[in-house]
Design an enzyme around this catalytic site. Structure first.
Site, PDB file in Angstrom:
ATOM      1  N   ASP A   1       0.874  -0.326  13.696  1.00  0.00           N
ATOM      2  CA  ASP A   1       1.310  -1.632  13.194  1.00  0.00           C
ATOM      3  C   ASP A   1       1.623  -2.624  14.320  1.00  0.00           C
ATOM      4  O   ASP A   1       1.961  -3.780  14.057  1.00  0.00           O
ATOM      5  CB  ASP A   1       2.524  -1.463  12.268  1.00  0.00           C
ATOM      6  CG  ASP A   1       2.130  -0.759  10.964  1.00  0.00           C
ATOM      7  OD1 ASP A   1       0.939  -0.797  10.591  1.00  0.00           O
ATOM      8  OD2 ASP A   1       3.012  -0.146  10.328  1.00  0.00           O
TER       9      ASP A   1
ATOM     10  N   ARG B   1       2.301  -9.218   9.314  1.00  0.00           N
ATOM     11  CA  ARG B   1       2.291  -8.903  10.752  1.00  0.00           C
ATOM     12  C   ARG B   1       1.455  -9.902  11.553  1.00  0.00           C
ATOM     13  O   ARG B   1       1.783 -10.212  12.693  1.00  0.00           O
ATOM     14  CB  ARG B   1       1.812  -7.474  10.984  1.00  0.00           C
ATOM     15  CG  ARG B   1       2.730  -6.448  10.346  1.00  0.00           C
ATOM     16  CD  ARG B   1       2.636  -5.085  10.962  1.00  0.00           C
ATOM     17  NE  ARG B   1       3.206  -4.099  10.060  1.00  0.00           N
ATOM     18  CZ  ARG B   1       4.507  -3.893   9.856  1.00  0.00           C
ATOM     19  NH1 ARG B   1       5.398  -4.601  10.531  1.00  0.00           N
ATOM     20  NH2 ARG B   1       4.935  -2.991   8.999  1.00  0.00           N
TER      21      ARG B   1
ATOM     22  N   GLY C   1       0.831  -1.208   0.000  1.00  0.00           N
ATOM     23  CA  GLY C   1       0.000   0.000   0.000  1.00  0.00           C
ATOM     24  C   GLY C   1       0.859   1.249   0.000  1.00  0.00           C
ATOM     25  O   GLY C   1       0.525   2.253  -0.639  1.00  0.00           O
TER      26      GLY C   1
ATOM     27  N   ARG D   1      -7.797  -2.613  -1.119  1.00  0.00           N
ATOM     28  CA  ARG D   1      -7.509  -1.526  -0.169  1.00  0.00           C
ATOM     29  C   ARG D   1      -7.988  -0.168  -0.688  1.00  0.00           C
ATOM     30  O   ARG D   1      -7.973   0.095  -1.886  1.00  0.00           O
ATOM     31  CB  ARG D   1      -6.018  -1.530   0.155  1.00  0.00           C
ATOM     32  CG  ARG D   1      -5.682  -2.868   0.801  1.00  0.00           C
ATOM     33  CD  ARG D   1      -4.302  -2.943   1.311  1.00  0.00           C
ATOM     34  NE  ARG D   1      -4.066  -1.989   2.377  1.00  0.00           N
ATOM     35  CZ  ARG D   1      -2.862  -1.749   2.872  1.00  0.00           C
ATOM     36  NH1 ARG D   1      -1.808  -2.378   2.376  1.00  0.00           N
ATOM     37  NH2 ARG D   1      -2.704  -0.889   3.848  1.00  0.00           N
TER      38      ARG D   1
HETATM   39  C1  S3P Z   1       2.930   3.520   6.612  1.00  0.00           C
HETATM   40  C2  S3P Z   1       1.851   4.101   7.244  1.00  0.00           C
HETATM   41  C3  S3P Z   1       0.833   3.332   7.950  1.00  0.00           C
HETATM   42  C4  S3P Z   1       1.335   1.934   8.310  1.00  0.00           C
HETATM   43  C5  S3P Z   1       2.012   1.249   7.161  1.00  0.00           C
HETATM   44  C6  S3P Z   1       3.176   2.076   6.654  1.00  0.00           C
HETATM   45  C7  S3P Z   1       3.874   4.392   5.897  1.00  0.00           C
HETATM   46  O1  S3P Z   1      -0.298   3.203   7.112  1.00  0.00           O
HETATM   47  O2  S3P Z   1       0.280   1.135   8.781  1.00  0.00           O
HETATM   48  O3  S3P Z   1       2.499  -0.007   7.574  1.00  0.00           O
HETATM   49  O4  S3P Z   1       4.983   3.945   5.557  1.00  0.00           O
HETATM   50  O5  S3P Z   1       3.518   5.551   5.655  1.00  0.00           O
HETATM   51  P1  S3P Z   1      -1.433   4.360   6.991  1.00  0.00           P
HETATM   52  O6  S3P Z   1      -0.837   5.559   6.392  1.00  0.00           O
HETATM   53  O7  S3P Z   1      -2.488   3.743   6.125  1.00  0.00           O
HETATM   54  O8  S3P Z   1      -1.890   4.580   8.407  1.00  0.00           O
END
Ligand code: S3P
Length: 432
Positions: free
Chosen positions: A315, A388, A93, A121
């Protein structure tokens, strides 16, 4: 692939975890946006960051990689020349959302795709602000899921934007797009999220101002930089939890990132009465704090968490649920609805896995309620195709009686290839 864990004795020794995933993604992307060579050491060995490198290479960026050392030949965003129409973000993501922001100011036309988890997502959260700035991003369906067809239209309009969700990925996408905007771009958050993008941009000579919940970036071409990526705090968290679960343990995680916007887990542990100490050095606002974490087993008590505690421990919430099974009392986790939108629905996956192992745990719409202490027992469980959840269940597995078989173990390579071996090393007490 299955992986079996059995109850271990005390954990002892020192471990170093792979380079931070969030920082690695940003270093590679911001390096690519610059003009010249950015040198990155201790780059994450996880598959997610490999997805970012593959997207950048697909844009025509030359990257030499040897072990954890990377030389990224930045070509400035204008030099992006997609070799393919479709670039695969895999399970990541962060890759997809940050790439949208990185690419938005440039005249590229391409599709960002991903695996079956990524295709579930939510992407509206980045599409909306980037379209306000003038980019065109068409999702794969009406709910705003990938694949995303992106059409950069050239220089963007600067905006002031207040995302509804507390998300570092959304903030980062807007800030990266702001580099190619016609004035200062501002993001106002609902709660402070990880600030790695801000720090990395400053390191690359970009003007970034933070005032409370407001971050402003000036348009700029980043300068090349050198960086050593600290160990991933979110990976360190599994060893911290393992030491807290196994009586007699004493473990040191060396060289872990200790950015306060990431370490809410440590505050939760303090409230639970855990014995954890850290040695972080003071660093400037363009650097990342890092240091050693020392953790000793001891009795835990239940905790109540919600709101901002959840954002800075997002996380690690699954590990809080696991620790709560051995803590005295009722732990209540609320305000964590975002967990349902991660690589898997982490609330359901955590509850299903721990319940199968004998935990007293119930899910709520935006969290979990856990009663402790209980003795966990080995069971056949599933990683939910989520790194995780897989690693949290491994820590449960070395704490439970009998043996625990985790299916879908291969997903743990998303952030931590070699995790099982490191955990076994500490359990063997060979002091690595
Ligand atoms: C991340 C932000 C978080 C986190 C993901 C990594 C990042 O997600 O849960 O593992 O590197 O910016 P969200 O921005 O959706 O909260």
């Amino acid at each position: 692939m299955d992986q079996v864990f059995t109850q271990s004795g005390p954990l002892a020794g020192t471990v170093r975890v792979p380079g931070d995933k969030s920082i690695s993604h940003r270093a590679a992307m911001i390096g690519a946006l610059g003009r010249g060579t950015t040198n990155i050491s201790n780059f994450s060995s996880g598959a997610d960051c490999a997805s970012t490198l593959s997207v950048l290479r697909g844009l025509g960026v030359r990257i030499e990689a040897e072990g954890g050392r990377l030389a990224v030949e930045g070509i400035g965003g204008k030099g992006f020349a997609p070799e393919r129409v479709e670039l695969d973000c895999g399970n990541s993501g962060t890759t997809m959302r940050l790439a949208c922001g990185m690419l938005a100011p440039f005249p590229v036309e391409l599709v960002l795709s991903g695996d079956s988890s990524l295709r579930k997502r939510p992407m509206r959260r980045v599409i909306e602000p980037l379209e306000l700035m003038g980019a065109r991003i068409t999702p794969g369906d009406e709910q705003g899921h990938p694949p995303l067809a992106l059409k950069g239209t050239g220089p963007l309009a600067a905006i002031s934007y207040a995302p509804e969700v507390a998300s570092a990925q959304v903030k980062s996408a807007v800030l990266l797009a702001g580099l190619g905007a016609d004035g200062p771009t501002c993001v106002t958050e609902v709660a402070p999220t990880r600030d790695h993008t801000e720090r990395m941009l400053r390191r690359a000579g970009v003007e970034v101002r933070t005032r409370g919940l407001e971050v402003t970036v000036e348009p700029a071409i980043p300068s090349p930089f050198d960086i050593f990526v600290p160990g991933d705090f979110s990976s360190a968290a599994f060893f911290i939890a393992a030491a807290l679960m196994r009586p007699g343990s004493r473990v040191t995680v060396a060289g872990a990132g200790l950015n306060a916007s990431r370490t809410g887990f440590l505050d939760v542990l303090e409230a639970m009465g855990a014995r954890v100490s850290v040695s972080a050095q003071d660093v400037g606002e363009a650097d990342e704090p890092a240091g050693d974490i020392v953790v000793e087993h001891g009795p835990l008590k239940a905790a109540v968490l919600g709101g901002r505690d959840v954002v800075t421990a997002i996380d690690e919430v699954t590990l809080v649920a696991l620790l709560a099974t051995s803590a005295e009392g009722r732990t209540v986790i609320a305000g964590a609805g975002e967990l349902r939108k991660k690589e898997s629905d982490r609330i359901s996956g955590t509850v299903a896995g721990l319940k199968a192992m004998g935990a007293s745990i119930e899910e709520t719409a935006d969290g979990m309620v856990i009663e402790g202490p209980v003795e966990l027992r080995g069971a056949d469980v599933f990683s939910s195709s989520d790194h995780r959840i897989g690693m949290m269940l491994a820590v449960a597995g070395i704490s439970a009686s009998g043996s625990t078989k985790i299916s879908g173990w291969e997903w743990t390579a998303i952030s931590y290839p070699g995790f099982a071996e490191e955990l076994a090393g500490l359990a063997g007490g060979d002091g690595r």
